[in-house]
Design an enzyme around this catalytic site. Structure first.
Site, short mmCIF file in Angstrom:
data_model
loop_
_atom_site.label_atom_id
_atom_site.label_comp_id
_atom_site.label_asym_id
_atom_site.label_seq_id
_atom_site.Cartn_x
_atom_site.Cartn_y
_atom_site.Cartn_z
N GLU A 176 0.80 -1.22 0.00
CA GLU A 176 0.00 0.00 0.00
C GLU A 176 0.83 1.27 0.00
OE1 GLU A 176 -2.03 -0.93 4.11
OE2 GLU A 176 -2.46 1.13 3.59
N SER A 206 -7.46 5.79 8.65
CA SER A 206 -7.96 5.34 9.96
C SER A 206 -6.86 5.59 10.99
CB SER A 206 -8.28 3.85 9.92
OG SER A 206 -9.13 3.56 8.85
N SER A 219 0.20 7.03 8.64
CA SER A 219 1.54 6.60 8.22
C SER A 219 2.29 7.82 7.71
CB SER A 219 1.45 5.62 7.04
OG SER A 219 0.99 4.38 7.48
N ARG A 263 9.16 4.54 5.05
CA ARG A 263 8.16 4.86 6.09
C ARG A 263 8.94 5.26 7.33
NH1 ARG A 263 5.16 3.40 10.52
NH2 ARG A 263 2.89 3.58 10.29
N1 LIG Z 1 -17.73 9.06 4.46
C1 LIG Z 1 -16.83 8.71 5.38
N2 LIG Z 1 -17.05 7.64 6.18
C2 LIG Z 1 -16.16 7.28 7.12
N3 LIG Z 1 -15.03 7.95 7.36
C3 LIG Z 1 -14.72 9.02 6.61
C4 LIG Z 1 -15.63 9.45 5.58
N4 LIG Z 1 -15.08 10.52 4.97
C5 LIG Z 1 -13.93 10.78 5.58
N5 LIG Z 1 -13.70 9.88 6.58
C6 LIG Z 1 -12.50 9.91 7.44
O1 LIG Z 1 -11.49 9.26 6.72
C7 LIG Z 1 -10.90 8.22 7.50
C8 LIG Z 1 -10.52 7.08 6.58
O2 LIG Z 1 -9.60 7.57 5.66
P1 LIG Z 1 -8.97 6.69 4.51
O3 LIG Z 1 -7.86 7.49 3.93
O4 LIG Z 1 -10.02 6.25 3.59
O5 LIG Z 1 -8.36 5.50 5.35
P2 LIG Z 1 -8.56 3.91 5.38
O6 LIG Z 1 -7.75 3.45 4.21
O7 LIG Z 1 -7.96 3.53 6.67
O8 LIG Z 1 -9.99 3.58 5.27
C9 LIG Z 1 -11.94 7.85 8.52
O9 LIG Z 1 -11.36 7.33 9.68
C10 LIG Z 1 -12.61 9.19 8.78
O10 LIG Z 1 -11.89 9.94 9.71
C1 LIG Z 2 -2.03 0.33 9.65
C2 LIG Z 2 -2.04 1.42 8.62
C3 LIG Z 2 -0.87 1.28 7.68
C4 LIG Z 2 -3.33 1.29 7.81
O1 LIG Z 2 -3.45 2.37 6.91
P1 LIG Z 2 -4.85 3.19 6.84
O2 LIG Z 2 -5.90 2.15 6.56
O3 LIG Z 2 -5.04 3.85 8.16
O4 LIG Z 2 -4.68 4.17 5.72
C5 LIG Z 2 -2.01 2.82 9.29
O5 LIG Z 2 -3.16 3.03 10.00
C6 LIG Z 2 -0.81 2.99 10.17
O6 LIG Z 2 0.27 3.22 9.70
N1 LIG Z 2 -0.99 2.86 11.44
C7 LIG Z 2 0.19 2.88 12.21
C8 LIG Z 2 0.05 3.22 13.54
C9 LIG Z 2 1.40 3.39 14.18
O7 LIG Z 2 2.36 3.78 13.50
O8 LIG Z 2 1.46 3.16 15.33
#
Ligand SMILES: Nc1ncnc2c1ncn2[C@@H]1O[C@H](COP(=O)(O)OP(=O)(O)O)[C@@H](O)[C@H]1O
Ligand SMILES: CC(C)(COP(=O)(O)O)[C@@H](O)C(=O)NCCC(=O)O
Length: 426
Positions: free
Chosen positions: A194, A246, A249, A261
Site C-alpha cells: 500500500e 484510519s 503513516s 516509512r
Molecule cells: N464518508 C466517510 N465515512 C467514514 N469515514 C470518513 C468518511 N469521509 C472521511 N472519513 C474519514 O477518513 C478516514 C478514513 O480515511 P482513509 O484514507 O479512507 O483511510 P482507510 O484506508 O484507513 O480507510 C476515517 O477514519 C474518517 O476519519
Molecule cells: C495500519 C495502517 C498502515 C493502515 O493504513 P490506513 O488504513 O489507516 O490508511 C495505518 O493506520 C498505520 O500506519 N498505522 C500505524 C500506527 C502506528 O504507526 O502506530
C-alpha cells in the site's frame, strides 16, 4: 471557537519497552520503521505500456491487461475504487467489446450513488489522462469497507463475476477479503504494497493534473483573508507524506524511486470518528465534522498559563486537551458540538506535532497531508497549515492534494499496467 490549541509532545525514550507490555501492539514510534525502498521505475513501463488495443475482455496482441481497469484500496474504514474509462475506442473496438464491460461502464458513469453507501466523487474526475497507452477518464468511487458484502453482491449483479478477470488491490482489506472475492465473484485479487501504491499514485496524479493538484492555505488563521493557493510541486523532492486514514503513516520520499516509512501514529481519522461517535452520539464522519464546526473547544480544553522560555516568545498560554472534563460542573455544561470540536482539534494537533518532529528529523520542508480524514474538513487543514508554519518558524509548508484519499487506489491501478497480465505478487 479557539482553533489553535498548542501542544507540547513529551519526549520519551521509546527504545525501552517493558517486557510486561511487549504483547501490546506497538506504535510505530516504538517499532522499527522501514528501510529505504525503491519503487520500480515509473517510466514507460508504468504509464505507457506498449500495445494498441483493449477491445474488451482480453487483449490478445499486446501487453496491456484486459479491461476493465480498476485499482482498489481496501482500507480499514473506506474502500477506494479508481476506474479508467477509455475514451479513445475505435468503432471496431467498441463493436468487439463484450456487453458486460459496456454495461459496467454505463452503470458507473450514469450514477453518482451506488446502493445506499457507494459514492462517485464526480468533482475529482480526471479527463484525457494517459494510462497504459490509452487515453480516457479516471473515475473515483468510495464506499465503507463494512459494506463489502453489498458491494460484492452489486458487482455480481452487473456481471463482474462472468469476466473472470483480475483486480489489483491494496490496503489491509486486500488480504481480508481475498477469499470472498474469489468465492463470490470468481475474481483473483492481486495484492500490492500500500505504501508503494500511495507514493506512485501521488506522483502520477500530480504529474497528470495540469499543476492543479497541490495547494496550501495562505493566512490559515484568518477567516476573511484565508486563501487556497495552488502550490507548484514541479520540483518535489524531498517531501514528507502524512497519510491520515484510519491511522496515520508518515513516509519520506527522497527521489522518484526511493522512499521510506519513517513514522506513524495509531491516533488518526478512525480515532476521531470513533471518539466523536462515543462522545456525541453522531453516526457519520460528515455529522461529526458539522458538529465540530459549530463547537467551541475552549469549553473542553483547558487553557493554562506557562512560565518558561519557549522558542516562540509570544506564546504564554497553552491548552491541555480535555482538561475541563475533569470537572463535573464543566461536563454538565458542555455541548455535543464542543466535544466534537475538541476531539477534532486534539487529534489534528497530535498529528501535526508528530509530522513537524519527523520533518525536522528528516530535514524535509515540504509536508504533504493526504488521506480521507481531510475530506470536507477545512478545520483540520487550516489548523495543520498554521501549526506547521508557526512551530517551525516558517520553515515548513503544509501542502494538501485535491484527490485526498485516492492515491493508493490510483497507484494500484498503475501496478496493473506495470505488471500487465502476469501479476507479480498475489
Ligand atoms: N464518508 C466517510 N465515512 C467514514 N469515514 C470518513 C468518511 N469521509 C472521511 N472519513 C474519514 O477518513 C478516514 C478514513 O480515511 P482513509 O484514507 O479512507 O483511510 P482507510 O484506508 O484507513 O480507510 C476515517 O477514519 C474518517 O476519519
Ligand atoms: C495500519 C495502517 C498502515 C493502515 O493504513 P490506513 O488504513 O489507516 O490508511 C495505518 O493506520 C498505520 O500506519 N498505522 C500505524 C500506527 C502506528 O504507526 O502506530
Amino acid at each position: 471557537m479557539m482553533l489553535f490549541s498548542y501542544q507540547i509532545m513529551p519526549v520519551e525514550d521509546k527504545s525501552v519497552i517493558d517486557e510486561n507490555v511487549a504483547k501490546i501492539p506497538v506504535n510505530s514510534n516504538q517499532a522499527t520503521n522501514g528501510d529505504i525502498k525503491s519503487v520500480p521505475p515509473r517510466s514507460k513501463s508504468t504509464m505507457e505500456v506498449n500495445g494498441s488495443t483493449c477491445t474488451g475482455h482480453q487483449n490478445s496482441h499486446d501487453s496491456t491487461p484486459p479491461m476493465p481497469w480498476f485499482g482498489m484500496d481496501i482500507g480499514g474504514t473506506l474502500t477506494k475504487l479508481v476506474y479508467f474509462e477509455p475514451t479513445d475506442l475505435s468503432e471496431a473496438e467498441e463493436e468487439s467489446e463484450v456487453e458486460t464491460i459496456k454495461n459496467i461502464r454505463r452503470y458507473l458513469k450514469s450514477n453518482s450513488a451506488y446502493g445506499d453507501t457507494g459514492h462517485r466523487d464526480a468533482h475529482l474526475q480526471m479527463e484525457k489522462v494517459r494510462v497504459g497507452n490509452r487515453t480516457g477518464t479516471l473515475h473515483f468511487i468510495r464506499f465503507p469497507t463494512s459494506e463489502m458484502p453489498q458491494f460484492l453482491e452489486l458487482s455480481k449483479s452487473k456481471g463482474m463475476a462472468t469476466l473472470a478477470s483480475t483486480i489489483c488491490a491494496t490496503g489491509g482489506g486486500a488480504y481480508k477479503f481475498e477469499e470472498e472475492f474469489q468465492r463470490e465473484m470468481n475474481l483473483t485479487l492481486h495484492k500490492f504494497d500500500e505504501l508503494d501504491c500511495l507514493i506512485r499514485g501521488i506522483e502520477y496524479i500530480e504529474d497528470n493534473n495540469n499543476y492543479n493538484e497541490c495547494y496550501y492555505f495562505l493566512n490559515p488563521r484568518n477567516e476573511e483573508t484565508c486563501e487556497k493557493v495552488t502550490y507548484d510541486f514541479s520540483n518535489p523532492y524531498p517531501f514528507l507524506v502524512v497519510n491520515i486514514g484510519s491511522g496515520v503513516s508518515i513516509l519520506a520520499a527522497y527521489g522518484p524511486e526511493s522512499y521510506r516509512r519513517v513514522s506513524g501514529t495509531s491516533l488518526g481519522g478512525g480515532t476521531f470518528l470513533g471518539l466523536s461517535c462515543l462522545l456525541t452520539g453522531c453516526k457519520t464522519f460528515e455529522e461529526a465534522i458539522e458538529l465540530a464546526a459549530k463547537g467551541n473547544n475552549e469549553n473542553v480544553d483547558k487553557l493554562d498559563t506557562h512560565l518558561g522560555s519557549w522558542p516562540q516568545n509570544e506564546i504564554s498560554e497553552i491548552y491541555w486537551n480535555f482538561g475541563h472534563m475533569n470537572s463535573a460542573e464543566k461536563r454538565a455544561k458542555v455541548s455535543r458540538e464542543d466535544l466534537a470540536c475538541a476531539t477534532l482539534i486534539t487529534i489534528t494537533n497530535n498529528i501535526g506535532s508528530i509530522a513537524r518532529m519527523v520533518a525536522a528529523n528528516q530535514k524535509i520542508e515540504k509536508v504533504l497531508f493526504v488521506g480521507n480524514f481531510l475530506r470536507v474538513n477545512p478545520i483540520s487543514m487550516k489548523l495543520l497549515s498554521h501549526a506547521m508554519e508557526f512551530w517551525s518558524g516558517g520553515q515548513l509548508k503544509a501542502i494538501f492534494l485535491e484527490h485526498e484519499g485516492y492515491f493508493g487506489a490510483v497507484g494500484c491501478m498503475l501496478e496493473l499496467m506495470r505488471t500487465g497480465d502476469t501479476m507479480a505478487s498475489s
